[in-house]
Design an enzyme around this catalytic site. Structure first.
Site, PDB file in Angstrom:
ATOM      1  CD  GLU A  69      -2.993   0.841   2.340  1.00 31.55           C
ATOM      2  OE1 GLU A  69      -3.498  -0.290   2.475  1.00 31.55           O
ATOM      3  OE2 GLU A  69      -3.251   1.802   3.081  1.00 31.55           O
ATOM      4  CG  ASP A  70       1.399   3.071   3.130  1.00 34.71           C
ATOM      5  OD1 ASP A  70       0.487   3.508   2.403  1.00 34.71           O
ATOM      6  OD2 ASP A  70       1.247   2.850   4.346  1.00 34.71           O
TER       7      ASP A  70
END
Ligand code: ZN
Length: 183
Positions: A69-70
């Site tokens: 996600e990051d």
């Protein structure tokens, strides 16, 4: 077993190293600007210590839970290094890149449908984030924004409930303390 022949200690440390490397230039949003890696380690530590969970795939996935996600990490890399069960868990707790309000709505909607193992990670993640809204919130967050976050996290925790009694109780304890602290 995520990788045939390697010990649980080796797998967990390999995951911590991989995650630290991927998150190396990131800080948490809180005023203390702690290194990002503290967060996934905290999530995994909570799952073992409070949840009493010793499932190595869950713990490895917890350490890796924000990498897709990051960071630039691809699912295939995690699969290659840590196996198919781990990547499946990480993908289950990875939110799609949508607007924040849309993402929150979907996250609430999806929580009850997560697998029991993904629920452990999701719930521990929210426990850590709720604790942070009280003790180490982003400088720009108003009191009401902090309360809004806790209300949102509570919806997720309700969706994950009934899967691990100790983590369920920990969420309630941390949530009540955070609300009291924020006032
Ligand atoms: Zn997280």
């Amino acid at each position: 077993m995520t990788r045939a022949g390697s010990s649980v200690e080796a797998q967990l440390l390999a995951a911590a190293l991989f995650s630290a490397e991927r998150h190396r230039d990131q800080r948490r949003k809180g005023v203390r600007e702690t290194p990002y890696i503290n967060h996934p380690i905290e999530v995994a530590e909570l799952i073992v210590r409070v949840g009493g969970v010793h499932d190595i795939e869950v713990l490895v996935a917890a350490v890796l839970h924000d990498t897709i996600e990051d960071t630039e990490t691809k699912a295939e890399e995690i699969e290659r290094k840590f196996g198919t069960s781990v990547v499946a868990l990480v993908l289950e707790v990875t939110d799609p890149p949508l607007t924040q309000s849309e993402r929150k709505r979907l996250e609430i909607e999806h929580a009850p449908h997560l697998s029991p193992r993904a629920k452990l990670i999701k719930l521990a993640d929210k426990i850590c984030n709720v604790a942070d809204t009280a003790s180490n919130p982003p400088a720009s967050w108003s009191r009401s924004r902090r309360h809004d976050y806790i209300d949102f996290a509570e919806q997720i925790a309700i969706g994950c409930r009934g899967n691990n009694a100790a983590l369920d109780a920990e969420f309630v304890r941390v949530m009540e303390r955070a609300r009291a602290q924020i006032g």
